[in-house]
Write a protein that holds these residues in place. Structure first.
Motif, mmCIF file in Angstrom:
data_model
loop_
_atom_site.group_PDB
_atom_site.id
_atom_site.type_symbol
_atom_site.label_atom_id
_atom_site.label_comp_id
_atom_site.label_asym_id
_atom_site.label_seq_id
_atom_site.Cartn_x
_atom_site.Cartn_y
_atom_site.Cartn_z
ATOM 1 N N ARG A 143 -37.387 2.325 -9.142
ATOM 2 C CA ARG A 143 -37.005 0.924 -9.298
ATOM 3 C C ARG A 143 -37.047 0.211 -7.958
ATOM 4 N NH1 ARG A 143 -31.505 -0.223 -12.317
ATOM 5 N NH2 ARG A 143 -32.830 0.454 -14.064
ATOM 6 N N ASP A 144 -37.626 -0.976 -7.965
ATOM 7 C CA ASP A 144 -37.714 -1.819 -6.771
ATOM 8 C C ASP A 144 -37.085 -3.165 -7.103
ATOM 9 O OD1 ASP A 144 -38.326 -2.990 -4.364
ATOM 10 O OD2 ASP A 144 -40.417 -3.379 -4.873
ATOM 11 N N THR A 145 -35.998 -3.494 -6.438
ATOM 12 C CA THR A 145 -35.295 -4.752 -6.701
ATOM 13 C C THR A 145 -35.202 -5.565 -5.411
ATOM 14 O OG1 THR A 145 -33.129 -3.739 -6.291
ATOM 15 C CG2 THR A 145 -33.936 -3.732 -8.551
ATOM 16 N N VAL A 146 -35.448 -6.863 -5.536
ATOM 17 C CA VAL A 146 -35.371 -7.776 -4.407
ATOM 18 C C VAL A 146 -34.618 -9.020 -4.861
ATOM 19 C CG1 VAL A 146 -36.663 -9.087 -2.679
ATOM 20 C CG2 VAL A 146 -37.590 -6.935 -3.550
ATOM 21 N N GLU A 147 -33.748 -9.515 -3.995
ATOM 22 C CA GLU A 147 -32.995 -10.731 -4.296
ATOM 23 C C GLU A 147 -33.055 -11.678 -3.106
ATOM 24 O OE1 GLU A 147 -29.024 -9.726 -5.348
ATOM 25 O OE2 GLU A 147 -29.599 -8.385 -6.986
ATOM 26 N N MET A 148 -33.026 -12.974 -3.393
ATOM 27 C CA MET A 148 -33.002 -13.982 -2.335
ATOM 28 C C MET A 148 -32.114 -15.131 -2.785
ATOM 29 S SD MET A 148 -36.100 -16.297 -0.701
ATOM 30 C CE MET A 148 -36.898 -14.894 0.065
ATOM 31 N N ASN A 149 -31.247 -15.563 -1.909
ATOM 32 C CA ASN A 149 -30.404 -16.710 -2.216
ATOM 33 C C ASN A 149 -31.261 -17.972 -2.312
ATOM 34 O OD1 ASN A 149 -28.043 -15.201 -2.225
ATOM 35 N ND2 ASN A 149 -27.682 -15.508 -0.040
ATOM 36 N N VAL A 201 -43.449 -4.570 -19.128
ATOM 37 C CA VAL A 201 -42.160 -4.334 -19.779
ATOM 38 C C VAL A 201 -41.038 -4.176 -18.760
ATOM 39 C CG1 VAL A 201 -40.868 -2.687 -21.188
ATOM 40 C CG2 VAL A 201 -43.152 -3.381 -21.883
ATOM 41 N N THR A 202 -41.323 -3.552 -17.619
ATOM 42 C CA THR A 202 -40.265 -3.226 -16.666
ATOM 43 C C THR A 202 -40.076 -4.271 -15.576
ATOM 44 O OG1 THR A 202 -41.800 -1.922 -15.302
ATOM 45 C CG2 THR A 202 -40.606 -0.765 -17.043
ATOM 46 N N THR A 203 -40.910 -5.289 -15.527
ATOM 47 C CA THR A 203 -40.768 -6.332 -14.505
ATOM 48 C C THR A 203 -39.877 -7.456 -15.027
ATOM 49 O OG1 THR A 203 -42.938 -5.854 -13.550
ATOM 50 C CG2 THR A 203 -41.970 -8.004 -13.066
ATOM 51 N N GLU A 204 -38.852 -7.772 -14.274
ATOM 52 C CA GLU A 204 -37.955 -8.876 -14.614
ATOM 53 C C GLU A 204 -37.907 -9.853 -13.442
ATOM 54 O OE1 GLU A 204 -34.128 -8.010 -16.375
ATOM 55 O OE2 GLU A 204 -34.794 -5.981 -16.873
ATOM 56 N N ILE A 205 -38.165 -11.104 -13.724
ATOM 57 C CA ILE A 205 -38.103 -12.171 -12.719
ATOM 58 C C ILE A 205 -37.168 -13.240 -13.261
ATOM 59 C CG2 ILE A 205 -39.423 -13.814 -11.350
ATOM 60 C CD1 ILE A 205 -41.939 -12.156 -12.046
ATOM 61 N N ALA A 206 -36.116 -13.519 -12.530
ATOM 62 C CA ALA A 206 -35.124 -14.483 -13.009
ATOM 63 C C ALA A 206 -34.688 -15.388 -11.871
ATOM 64 C CB ALA A 206 -33.915 -13.767 -13.601
ATOM 65 N N VAL A 207 -34.421 -16.634 -12.227
ATOM 66 C CA VAL A 207 -33.863 -17.616 -11.296
ATOM 67 C C VAL A 207 -32.501 -18.018 -11.825
ATOM 68 C CG1 VAL A 207 -34.167 -19.845 -10.171
ATOM 69 C CG2 VAL A 207 -36.172 -18.449 -10.751
ATOM 70 N N THR A 208 -31.473 -17.829 -11.010
ATOM 71 C CA THR A 208 -30.129 -18.250 -11.389
ATOM 72 C C THR A 208 -29.718 -19.440 -10.526
ATOM 73 O OG1 THR A 208 -28.865 -16.896 -9.802
ATOM 74 C CG2 THR A 208 -29.651 -15.800 -11.813
ATOM 75 N N ASP A 209 -28.526 -19.926 -10.732
ATOM 76 C CA ASP A 209 -28.042 -21.036 -9.910
ATOM 77 C C ASP A 209 -27.676 -20.596 -8.498
ATOM 78 O OD1 ASP A 209 -25.956 -19.484 -10.741
ATOM 79 O OD2 ASP A 209 -24.638 -21.151 -11.299
ATOM 80 N N GLN A 210 -27.795 -19.259 -8.223
ATOM 81 C CA GLN A 210 -27.456 -18.755 -6.897
ATOM 82 C C GLN A 210 -28.597 -17.979 -6.238
ATOM 83 O OE1 GLN A 210 -23.802 -16.474 -7.021
ATOM 84 N NE2 GLN A 210 -22.876 -17.834 -8.544
ATOM 85 N N ARG A 211 -29.379 -17.257 -7.047
ATOM 86 C CA ARG A 211 -30.350 -16.317 -6.479
ATOM 87 C C ARG A 211 -31.659 -16.308 -7.261
ATOM 88 N NH1 ARG A 211 -27.511 -10.770 -7.150
ATOM 89 N NH2 ARG A 211 -26.868 -11.759 -9.093
ATOM 90 N N ILE A 212 -32.649 -15.700 -6.609
ATOM 91 C CA ILE A 212 -33.883 -15.291 -7.281
ATOM 92 C C ILE A 212 -33.826 -13.770 -7.363
ATOM 93 C CG2 ILE A 212 -36.395 -15.331 -7.252
ATOM 94 C CD1 ILE A 212 -36.176 -17.696 -5.297
ATOM 95 N N ILE A 213 -34.000 -13.226 -8.550
ATOM 96 C CA ILE A 213 -33.880 -11.784 -8.764
ATOM 97 C C ILE A 213 -35.221 -11.248 -9.249
ATOM 98 C CG2 ILE A 213 -32.678 -9.958 -10.024
ATOM 99 C CD1 ILE A 213 -30.325 -11.869 -10.352
ATOM 100 N N LEU A 214 -35.709 -10.206 -8.580
ATOM 101 C CA LEU A 214 -36.955 -9.544 -8.964
ATOM 102 C C LEU A 214 -36.693 -8.059 -9.118
ATOM 103 C CD1 LEU A 214 -40.028 -9.234 -9.338
ATOM 104 C CD2 LEU A 214 -40.217 -9.124 -6.840
ATOM 105 N N LYS A 215 -37.076 -7.514 -10.246
ATOM 106 C CA LYS A 215 -36.934 -6.079 -10.504
ATOM 107 C C LYS A 215 -38.248 -5.538 -11.036
ATOM 108 C CE LYS A 215 -36.051 -2.713 -13.757
ATOM 109 N NZ LYS A 215 -36.620 -2.510 -15.116
ATOM 110 N N ARG A 216 -38.716 -4.449 -10.422
ATOM 111 C CA ARG A 216 -39.946 -3.786 -10.846
ATOM 112 C C ARG A 216 -39.688 -2.294 -10.987
ATOM 113 N NH1 ARG A 216 -43.006 -6.792 -6.380
ATOM 114 N NH2 ARG A 216 -44.161 -8.468 -7.392
ATOM 115 N N GLY A 217 -40.525 -1.642 -11.806
ATOM 116 C CA GLY A 217 -40.520 -0.194 -11.854
ATOM 117 C C GLY A 217 -39.763 0.382 -13.029
ATOM 118 N N LEU A 218 -40.171 1.580 -13.427
ATOM 119 C CA LEU A 218 -39.530 2.304 -14.521
ATOM 120 C C LEU A 218 -38.758 3.485 -13.978
ATOM 121 C CD1 LEU A 218 -39.120 2.713 -17.555
ATOM 122 C CD2 LEU A 218 -41.231 4.069 -17.577
ATOM 123 N N VAL A 219 -39.453 4.461 -13.389
ATOM 124 C CA VAL A 219 -38.785 5.611 -12.775
ATOM 125 C C VAL A 219 -38.320 5.248 -11.369
ATOM 126 C CG1 VAL A 219 -39.062 8.009 -12.064
ATOM 127 C CG2 VAL A 219 -40.183 7.192 -14.155
#
Length: 198
Positions: A142-148, A122-140
């Protein structure tokens, strides 16, 4: 799955009404029906973090999620409590509560694994946009990572036999000087790789 059809919800609103003298206004409570789509509301709740992370003019190309197969370990552990209970019942000199105590351990482990898998999915989000790759993990925590997208050098996929059957796997994104942590149990990893590389 949420229903795609609109549903009606009673909403109380204030409405100005001319009083008997015709010189003034009074506010009255009026109940009206507010129509909304349950599916649209649930989708908005899921992408809350992603919507906040988007830059002006940035467009989401693809969204990935974790496979339901992550529940397999928890289900297996919980199901293992059944033969353990039967075995406890077959012991000749076992106390009446012994089968329940024996089955409690695998059942507890299964519940813990299922809750952990549910929170992770439920708390993991993985998205690809026209600019970046976005990764979000965690509930309490939060761990977020982005890469162009322009810094991505390669995208590798690892799939076991079960992964190929149930269409999930581990995605390794390598970039210039660094890379994302392995994205395990990703549903439809080939589609994610295509969204990143195309």
């Amino acid at each position: 799955m949420a229903s795609p059809h609109p549903t009606a919800t009673p909403v109380r609103r204030k409405r100005a009404v001319v009083d008997a003298s015709g010189c003034g206004y009074e506010a009255r409570d009026v109940w009206t029906l507010s129509f909304h789509s349950e599916k649209r509301w649930s989708d908005a709740a899921v992408v809350t973090y992603l919507e906040r992370a988007l830059r002006p003019g940035e467009t989401v190309i693809y969204r990935a999620q974790l496979t339901p197969f992550i529940y397999a370990n928890g289900l297996f552990a919980a199901a293992f409590a059944v033969p353990v209970f039967v075995f406890g019942m077959s012991l000749p000199d076992a106390a009446s509560e012994a089968p329940f105590l024996m089955a409690a351990a695998p059942l507890f482990i299964g519940v813990v694994l299922l809750v952990g898998a549910f929170v992770a999915r439920v708390t993991t989000e993985i998205a690809v946009t026209d600019q970046r790759i976005i990764l979000k993990r965690g509930l309490v925590r939060r761990d977020t990572v982005e890469m162009n997208v322009g810094k991505v050098e390669s995208v590798d996929i690892r799939q076991s036999v079960l992964g190929r059957i149930f269409n999930f796997g581990t995605v390794l994104v390598r970039g210039t000087g660094a890379g994302l942590a392995p994205l395990r149990y990703v549903e439809d990893p080939l589609a994610l790789r295509s969204a990143i590389t195309n």
